[in-house]
Write a protein that holds these residues in place. Structure first.
Motif, PDB file in Angstrom:
ATOM      1  N   SER A 157      14.666  77.272  34.351  1.00 23.78           N
ATOM      2  CA  SER A 157      14.833  75.855  34.678  1.00 23.78           C
ATOM      3  C   SER A 157      13.995  74.945  33.796  1.00 23.78           C
ATOM      4  O   SER A 157      14.432  73.861  33.415  1.00 23.78           O
ATOM      5  CB  SER A 157      14.498  75.615  36.152  1.00 23.78           C
ATOM      6  OG  SER A 157      13.172  76.033  36.434  1.00 23.78           O
ATOM      7  N   SER A 158      12.786  75.366  33.443  1.00 25.84           N
ATOM      8  CA  SER A 158      11.944  74.486  32.635  1.00 25.84           C
ATOM      9  C   SER A 158      12.493  74.334  31.231  1.00 25.84           C
ATOM     10  O   SER A 158      12.375  73.281  30.610  1.00 25.84           O
ATOM     11  CB  SER A 158      10.512  75.033  32.557  1.00 25.84           C
ATOM     12  OG  SER A 158      10.468  76.231  31.810  1.00 25.84           O
ATOM     13  N   ILE A 159      13.126  75.379  30.712  1.00 19.34           N
ATOM     14  CA  ILE A 159      13.655  75.344  29.355  1.00 19.34           C
ATOM     15  C   ILE A 159      14.978  74.582  29.305  1.00 19.34           C
ATOM     16  O   ILE A 159      15.286  73.914  28.332  1.00 19.34           O
ATOM     17  CB  ILE A 159      13.809  76.778  28.812  1.00 19.34           C
ATOM     18  CG1 ILE A 159      12.411  77.413  28.695  1.00 19.34           C
ATOM     19  CG2 ILE A 159      14.501  76.795  27.455  1.00 19.34           C
ATOM     20  CD1 ILE A 159      12.422  78.868  28.340  1.00 19.34           C
ATOM     21  N   LYS A 160      15.753  74.668  30.383  1.00 16.45           N
ATOM     22  CA  LYS A 160      17.026  73.952  30.432  1.00 16.45           C
ATOM     23  C   LYS A 160      16.839  72.447  30.575  1.00 16.45           C
ATOM     24  O   LYS A 160      17.752  71.678  30.296  1.00 16.45           O
ATOM     25  CB  LYS A 160      17.864  74.440  31.623  1.00 16.45           C
ATOM     26  CG  LYS A 160      18.470  75.826  31.448  1.00 16.45           C
ATOM     27  CD  LYS A 160      19.127  76.280  32.730  1.00 16.45           C
ATOM     28  CE  LYS A 160      20.228  75.331  33.161  1.00 16.45           C
ATOM     29  NZ  LYS A 160      20.847  75.727  34.437  1.00 16.45           N
ATOM     30  N   SER A 161      15.666  72.020  30.977  1.00 21.22           N
ATOM     31  CA  SER A 161      15.466  70.639  31.406  1.00 21.22           C
ATOM     32  C   SER A 161      15.863  69.602  30.366  1.00 21.22           C
ATOM     33  O   SER A 161      16.436  68.575  30.690  1.00 21.22           O
ATOM     34  CB  SER A 161      14.003  70.418  31.793  1.00 21.22           C
ATOM     35  OG  SER A 161      13.766  69.067  32.086  1.00 21.22           O
ATOM     36  N   ILE A 162      15.535  69.855  29.109  1.00 24.65           N
ATOM     37  CA  ILE A 162      15.804  68.848  28.076  1.00 24.65           C
ATOM     38  C   ILE A 162      17.292  68.557  27.967  1.00 24.65           C
ATOM     39  O   ILE A 162      17.712  67.412  27.836  1.00 24.65           O
ATOM     40  CB  ILE A 162      15.278  69.314  26.703  1.00 24.65           C
ATOM     41  CG1 ILE A 162      13.792  69.649  26.786  1.00 24.65           C
ATOM     42  CG2 ILE A 162      15.516  68.244  25.638  1.00 24.65           C
ATOM     43  CD1 ILE A 162      13.253  70.274  25.525  1.00 24.65           C
ATOM     44  N   GLU A 163      18.104  69.613  28.040  1.00 27.93           N
ATOM     45  CA  GLU A 163      19.541  69.448  27.842  1.00 27.93           C
ATOM     46  C   GLU A 163      20.262  69.047  29.127  1.00 27.93           C
ATOM     47  O   GLU A 163      21.319  68.441  29.084  1.00 27.93           O
ATOM     48  CB  GLU A 163      20.145  70.765  27.353  1.00 27.93           C
ATOM     49  CG  GLU A 163      19.621  71.230  26.008  1.00 27.93           C
ATOM     50  CD  GLU A 163      20.264  72.537  25.595  1.00 27.93           C
ATOM     51  OE1 GLU A 163      20.082  73.526  26.318  1.00 27.93           O
ATOM     52  OE2 GLU A 163      20.951  72.550  24.571  1.00 27.93           O
ATOM     53  N   LEU A 266      13.139  62.061  41.979  1.00 28.91           N
ATOM     54  CA  LEU A 266      12.779  63.453  41.712  1.00 28.91           C
ATOM     55  C   LEU A 266      13.379  64.368  42.773  1.00 28.91           C
ATOM     56  O   LEU A 266      13.389  64.039  43.965  1.00 28.91           O
ATOM     57  CB  LEU A 266      11.264  63.603  41.688  1.00 28.91           C
ATOM     58  CG  LEU A 266      10.557  62.873  40.543  1.00 28.91           C
ATOM     59  CD1 LEU A 266       9.052  62.825  40.768  1.00 28.91           C
ATOM     60  CD2 LEU A 266      10.864  63.548  39.214  1.00 28.91           C
ATOM     61  N   THR A 267      13.882  65.510  42.325  1.00 33.13           N
ATOM     62  CA  THR A 267      14.558  66.457  43.209  1.00 33.13           C
ATOM     63  C   THR A 267      13.697  67.687  43.461  1.00 33.13           C
ATOM     64  O   THR A 267      12.714  67.951  42.752  1.00 33.13           O
ATOM     65  CB  THR A 267      15.895  66.897  42.599  1.00 33.13           C
ATOM     66  OG1 THR A 267      15.617  67.668  41.409  1.00 33.13           O
ATOM     67  CG2 THR A 267      16.762  65.700  42.235  1.00 33.13           C
ATOM     68  N   ASP A 268      14.100  68.468  44.459  1.00 35.19           N
ATOM     69  CA  ASP A 268      13.430  69.750  44.700  1.00 35.19           C
ATOM     70  C   ASP A 268      13.545  70.646  43.470  1.00 35.19           C
ATOM     71  O   ASP A 268      12.618  71.393  43.139  1.00 35.19           O
ATOM     72  CB  ASP A 268      14.051  70.452  45.910  1.00 35.19           C
ATOM     73  CG  ASP A 268      13.698  69.770  47.225  1.00 35.19           C
ATOM     74  OD1 ASP A 268      12.607  69.167  47.311  1.00 35.19           O
ATOM     75  OD2 ASP A 268      14.512  69.830  48.175  1.00 35.19           O
ATOM     76  N   LYS A 272      10.596  72.584  41.448  1.00 34.40           N
ATOM     77  CA  LYS A 272      10.598  74.047  41.434  1.00 34.40           C
ATOM     78  C   LYS A 272      10.605  74.615  40.020  1.00 34.40           C
ATOM     79  O   LYS A 272      10.587  75.830  39.836  1.00 34.40           O
ATOM     80  CB  LYS A 272      11.814  74.576  42.210  1.00 34.40           C
ATOM     81  CG  LYS A 272      11.703  74.367  43.719  1.00 34.40           C
ATOM     82  CD  LYS A 272      12.963  74.843  44.436  1.00 34.40           C
ATOM     83  CE  LYS A 272      12.849  74.583  45.947  1.00 34.40           C
ATOM     84  NZ  LYS A 272      14.103  74.958  46.648  1.00 34.40           N
ATOM     85  N   THR A 273      10.646  73.735  39.028  1.00 35.17           N
ATOM     86  CA  THR A 273      10.559  74.176  37.636  1.00 35.17           C
ATOM     87  C   THR A 273       9.265  74.953  37.434  1.00 35.17           C
ATOM     88  O   THR A 273       8.239  74.653  38.053  1.00 35.17           O
ATOM     89  CB  THR A 273      10.574  72.952  36.701  1.00 35.17           C
ATOM     90  OG1 THR A 273      11.810  72.265  36.871  1.00 35.17           O
ATOM     91  CG2 THR A 273      10.443  73.365  35.244  1.00 35.17           C
ATOM     92  N   GLY A 323      11.734  63.505  46.084  1.00 32.58           N
ATOM     93  CA  GLY A 323      12.139  62.357  46.874  1.00 32.58           C
ATOM     94  C   GLY A 323      11.534  61.051  46.408  1.00 32.58           C
ATOM     95  O   GLY A 323      11.972  59.978  46.840  1.00 32.58           O
ATOM     96  N   GLU A 324      10.546  61.137  45.512  1.00 34.98           N
ATOM     97  CA  GLU A 324       9.906  59.930  45.002  1.00 34.98           C
ATOM     98  C   GLU A 324      10.727  59.349  43.851  1.00 34.98           C
ATOM     99  O   GLU A 324      11.282  60.084  43.042  1.00 34.98           O
ATOM    100  CB  GLU A 324       8.492  60.251  44.518  1.00 34.98           C
ATOM    101  CG  GLU A 324       7.659  59.044  44.169  1.00 34.98           C
ATOM    102  CD  GLU A 324       6.227  59.432  43.819  1.00 34.98           C
ATOM    103  OE1 GLU A 324       5.320  58.641  44.124  1.00 34.98           O
ATOM    104  OE2 GLU A 324       6.025  60.518  43.241  1.00 34.98           O
ATOM    105  N   THR A 325      10.812  58.021  43.805  1.00 38.13           N
ATOM    106  CA  THR A 325      11.578  57.351  42.752  1.00 38.13           C
ATOM    107  C   THR A 325      10.635  56.879  41.654  1.00 38.13           C
ATOM    108  O   THR A 325       9.623  56.228  41.928  1.00 38.13           O
ATOM    109  CB  THR A 325      12.353  56.154  43.331  1.00 38.13           C
ATOM    110  OG1 THR A 325      13.286  56.630  44.314  1.00 38.13           O
ATOM    111  CG2 THR A 325      13.113  55.420  42.233  1.00 38.13           C
ATOM    112  N   ILE A 326      10.967  57.212  40.428  1.00 39.32           N
ATOM    113  CA  ILE A 326      10.165  56.815  39.277  1.00 39.32           C
ATOM    114  C   ILE A 326      11.038  56.036  38.289  1.00 39.32           C
ATOM    115  O   ILE A 326      12.270  56.044  38.383  1.00 39.32           O
ATOM    116  CB  ILE A 326       9.535  58.030  38.563  1.00 39.32           C
ATOM    117  CG1 ILE A 326      10.637  58.986  38.053  1.00 39.32           C
ATOM    118  CG2 ILE A 326       8.566  58.755  39.489  1.00 39.32           C
ATOM    119  CD1 ILE A 326      10.100  60.118  37.186  1.00 39.32           C
TER     120      ILE A 326
END
Length: 468
Positions: A157-163, A266-268, A272-273, A323-326
């Motif tokens: 998940s951490s590596i997929k994040s950029i794409e 932000l999501t769960d 969880k990354t 759940g927090e909005t940024i």
């Protein structure tokens, strides 16, 4: 530190059968040779962008603050650091975040610390530890911790994040007054220089694939280059100054209602990354499962093409919990242009991407260093590896050891390696995007992780690479 590549498609059977790897990796003689037009005819971007000039990096921005009136001396300094972005400037200047956010001294110190703690004397990007061990001329020295499990980098998940930008919900609800000011900014010939306009121009350049690198709200070296490069892409006078024709070209293909700053919840899944502090030294790095993002802010910075310090300034007092909005930058769309030739210009610290003779994208880059200069000439892309391992050689002679560093955004070559027909050289990502165009590389062409992924998605094996 040399960098070499083991081709992704190698199999253990092929290696043990003694197949000539260079024959697999190299393009055939019948490969079509594309016409090469160098960047020599373009304006001297190193002069226009003042690459050798260190900008003031001590200013800051409060995302919820209103415009203030600085002294005349500060106004003059700000106008100079903006590189005369807008003609007919007035004396009122809104607060601005630091230009490109890091001083030359700080980057130099970071590079020196990295080199001393990583203890590598040699290295190569590889597709996986098994291929590296078999291909090593000194495989007896290859060490992989017994407790280290295999890692499927493509699904982490951490590596997929950029794409993985699809499905990430952005809204314009609950934006700060500053964010609304950014989104509503429109350039005019006699307008005052302000940070809202600066961010919007940086975003528009990024959306038009004239990458300014990490977006930070400061008009520094990479932003100046991006504006010049965009003008070249559109056949406009490459002055490095904003004018009506440049503004019209910037917004021409962008929806009028596309916001620059958006809110993101932000999501769960985000939380969880896998996050982990990057260890010091090659041996310690080889014992971890992946060279992940160190924290969620680093991940979000790369996902949204933002300098982490600017992300922090926009989101003061945020806990970064599910759940927090940024507030984040609205990402660019895909390039969707075939790239069959790139020109890496060391003087400009820019990678120019072409489809035939058409300049379709530009990226700030680091091209070699004084101690390990890149070769000059015309080469080919011979292999492409996403999420490579890195084979680090430490020590010399009887003390030499080889450690396998796992994939991840903090791998020494980032998330992508694209090897050249010149052995040991390639195009690759970087674990420190804020240092692009200021740090040194071991003779290769280094880009931000998100920019190198865009090149990876559109370039072909066999594409021409010109190193100048």
């Amino acid at each position: 530190m040399k960098i070499k590549l083991i081709v992704t498609s190698m199999s253990i059977a092929a290696l043990t059968a003694g197949i000539n790897i260079s024959a697999i990796a190299a393009p055939t003689d019948s490969a079509r040779t594309l016409p090469v037009r160098t960047a020599a005819g373009l304006p001297d971007i190193a002069v226009l962008a003042s690459l050798k000039v260190e900008e003031n990096r001590n200013r800051s921005i409060d995302a919820n603050s209103t415009a203030s009136k600085p002294s005349k001396a500060k106004t003059a300094k700000t106008a100079d650091s903006m590189g005369k972005l807008i003609d007919n400037q007035r004396t009122q200047v809104a607060p601005s975040v630091s230009a490109d956010n890091m001083s030359v001294e700080e980057l130099t110190r970071k590079d020196q610390q990295s080199q001393s703690t990583d203890d590598m004397s040699d290295g190569q990007a590889v597709a996986g530890p098994s291929a590296a061990a078999l291909a090593s001329a000194d495989s007896s020295s290859y060490e992989l911790a017994e407790s280290q499990p295999s890692l499927d980098a493509s699904t982490d998940s951490s590596i997929k994040s950029i794409e993985d930008v699809d499905g990430k919900t952005h809204t314009t609800l609950n934006l700060s007054s500053y964010a609304k000011q950014v989104n509503g900014s429109t350039w005019s010939p006699n307008m005052n220089v302000n940070s809202a306009m600066t961010i919007k121009i940086q975003a528009l350049l990024d959306w038009n694939h004239a990458s300014p690198g990490p977006i930070d709200g400061g008009w520094g070296m990479n932003s100046k280059k991006a504006l010049i490069n965009f003008q070249n892409m559109k056949g406009l006078p490459a002055t490095g100054k904003m004018d009506q024709k440049t503004w019209d070209a910037l917004v021409k293909n962008i929806p009028a209602n596309k916001p620059v700053l958006v809110t993101y919840t932000l999501t769960d899944e985000d939380l969880k990354t896998n996050f982990a502090t990057t260890p010091t030294g090659s041996e310690a790095k080889s014992k971890v499962k992946g060279l992940y993002y160190q924290d969620i802010k680093e991940m979000l910075g790369e996902r949204f093409h933002m300098d982490v310090r600017y992300l922090d300034k926009l989101n003061k007092n945020k806990a970064y919990k599910a759940g927090e909005t940024i507030t984040v930058l609205n990402n660019r769309g895909p390039l969707n242009q075939r790239i069959n030739r790139v020109v890496a210009n060391k003087a400009d610290q820019t990678l120019y991407a072409y489809n035939g003779d058409k300049l379709v994208a530009t990226y700030p880059t680091t091209v070699g260093s004084s101690s390990t200069p890149s070769p000059q000439g015309t080469f080919k892309i011979v292999n492409k590896v996403k999420m490579p391992w890195y084979k680090a050689t430490v020590g010399e002679g009887d003390q030499k050891k080889v450690h396998m560093l796992p994939p991840g955004p903090n791998n020494p070559v980032g998330v992508v390696w694209m090897g050249l027909s010149k052995p040991s050289y390639g195009l690759h990502g970087s674990p420190t995007p804020e240092g692009i165009s200021r740090q040194a590389s071991a003779g290769c062409v280094r880009l931000t992780n998100w920019d190198v992924l865009e090149v990876y998605a559109n370039i072909e094996n066999g594409a021409t690479v010109v190193l100048q």
